[in-house]
Structures are given as structure tokens and as C-alpha cells.
Design an enzyme around this catalytic site. Sequence first.
Site, short mmCIF file in Angstrom:
data_model
loop_
_atom_site.label_atom_id
_atom_site.label_comp_id
_atom_site.label_asym_id
_atom_site.label_seq_id
_atom_site.Cartn_x
_atom_site.Cartn_y
_atom_site.Cartn_z
N GLU A 168 0.83 -1.20 0.00
CA GLU A 168 0.00 0.00 0.00
C GLU A 168 0.86 1.25 0.00
OE1 GLU A 168 -2.21 -3.07 2.62
OE2 GLU A 168 -0.16 -2.61 1.99
N ALA A 181 13.14 -38.62 -2.91
CA ALA A 181 13.58 -39.04 -4.24
C ALA A 181 13.82 -40.54 -4.19
CB ALA A 181 14.86 -38.30 -4.64
#
Length: 356
Positions: free
Chosen positions: A70, A174
Amino acid sequence: MAPRSVDGTRLPGAQHPSAVEIDAARRALDLAARGPETGPNPRVGAVLLSPDGTVLGEGFHRGAGTPHAEVAALEDARARGAQVRGATAVVTLEPCRHRGRTGPCTRALLDAGVARVVLGVPDPTAAAGGGAAELRAAGVDVVEGALREEGEELLRVWLRSMRRGRPFVTLKIATTLDGRVSAADGSSRWITSAAARAHAHSVRSRVDAIAVGTGTALGDDPELTARTADGGLAPHQPLRVVVGRREVPEAARLHGPGGELVRLSSQDPAEVLASLWEREVRHLLVEGGPVLTTAFLRAGLVDEVHAYVAPVLLGAGRPVVGDLGIGTLADALRLRTVEVRHLDPDALLVARPQEV
């Protein structure tokens, strides 16, 4: 029906965003996505509109200690010589009302004379939340929920972290097709391909910290760095966290270039997360091995799983997950698949617990 001006924008007091404001909300989301994914603060974008729908200024949050979106938009408008009194601020996240490294955005908007605020996602934090109510009390028209679903997705990691009061945990595994992380002789490099490893490095570059257990630290001697495609260090390096009671040798590669090395002498995942929360870690990547993986899964502290699967079969070797205390299929930990990606020749499956 709420009143409209001749150009289709909603007049002050309208309780729904206009088409022009929705377009500005999309732009604000695009701006927010430019901000850093790491650090304690959310990615936020803001667009200032004149009463006739002209863009007066725009901005996004660039990281902790920098102006909030803002304020950045107000500064941009002033640099353009625009008059912001009576403007509408379209913001992806509810303006904050607290003073931290920077001042409250609600105060900045009120001082600038902004007359209307259209926001996407409510701020869930006790310190910063409540900005909408403060603005309304000061006479500002506030409309909530503009593109909220898109905003929630952009802020998914940060929002869950704030709501839980702990880092968001991504578990990376993995494995071979039969769920092995090493062969019978202990060898594990490399199960997955260069493409899969490159993707994993891109994920590392977007988290605050990476955690491994002392077994992995001692057995694999990893660097735990985030690397670019050419093998260099990425601009952002996450904290390198080693969990467990054994020491990391002075000659270990973890002492080399990269993120700060953090030693946590604990075997309790909740304690680990509490310690990292105090360090302003909001996104933790757990990379194993099986002991740490199992501990986080058993504790119910995994928010997302990244499973890299190689089309390789070993038939023996160490499994990716140990005993989870599950005795029957009905009690299995079931995940919801949200993405499947081909990483030649491997596959990446992204999944989340059912409640996430």
C-alpha cells in the site's frame, strides 16, 4: 442493485467490487507475485484507482523491512504527481494495522485520504489483522473478498504457516519406482536425473530453510545449497539445518559457501519447528533421510510432499519411509495429488494431506 457511474464503475458505498476493481485486483495479484517467496512477510500487491477508474499508482512488497504494498503504491502515485485523496486502494491482503519494521498500512491509507479499500484475503494474524474494521470505523468503504481464491493460493504457504503458528513443511523424497532411497550396498547417487535435481534446486531457492538429519549430514556430506542452472549459487540461500545430537565435522561441506548452518540438537519435529519459527522461518524443506522423513510424517507435521520418482527398480535397499505405526490399510496416511510433472526421465508427484 448497487449504483453505478456512467462508465460502469461502482459508486462509493457499493458493497461489491466493480469490473474495473476486479481488473485492478488481478493486476495487484500479478504485482504481488513479483515479491520474494522467502522471509517472514507475505507477498502483497496494491493498485490505486481514481474515482473514474484510472490507475494512479501501484506497488508490491519487496521483503522484510521494505515498504508494504500500500505504501509502495502511494509512493508511486506521488512520484507520478497523482492526487490520491478520494482514491480506491485495491489490495490482495487486508491492510495491516500494526507497527513492525514499518508503520501500519491502515494509517498510511487514512493519512492519504483513501476513500475506499477493496481487499482480497483477510489477514489471519493477531498483530496485523483487523485492518478492515479499523478502516471502516474511520469512515472508509471496505469491500472484502475480491479474487480471494486466487489470493489464498498465492499466499497458501504463508497463510497456513500463520494459522498454525509454525513453518509450512514441504517433505522432499527421491526414490526408485519400488520406493528405495539407496541400494543394498548403501549407494544412492544418483537415483533421480539431472532434470529432477534441477527442479529440486529451484524449490530450495524458494524456501527459508532445508533440514536433514545427522545421518544424512554425515553419510552423504551434502552442501544443501540452492544452485542455478549453470551450477552457481542462487541469489537466495536457505538456512541449512541439521537435526540430531551428533556433531557436524569441521571438514563437512555444510561449512562451505551457502546459507547459515543451524544445528538443532533435538529429535522432536515439533521442537525443531518451534526453534525455526523463532528464526522467522515460514517454509521448511525437509530432505530426509528416512529417519527424519518418518519422524515428521508420524508427527503429522507435513503440509506437502514432493515425491521425485525415477523409473528404476532395485528390489532391495533402504525404503524411503520407516514404521509409521500404521497396522491396517484403513489407517493409511492418504494424500491428495495436486500436480504430476514429467521431469525426463523421472516424474514429480506433489501431494498434500487430505485436510490441507
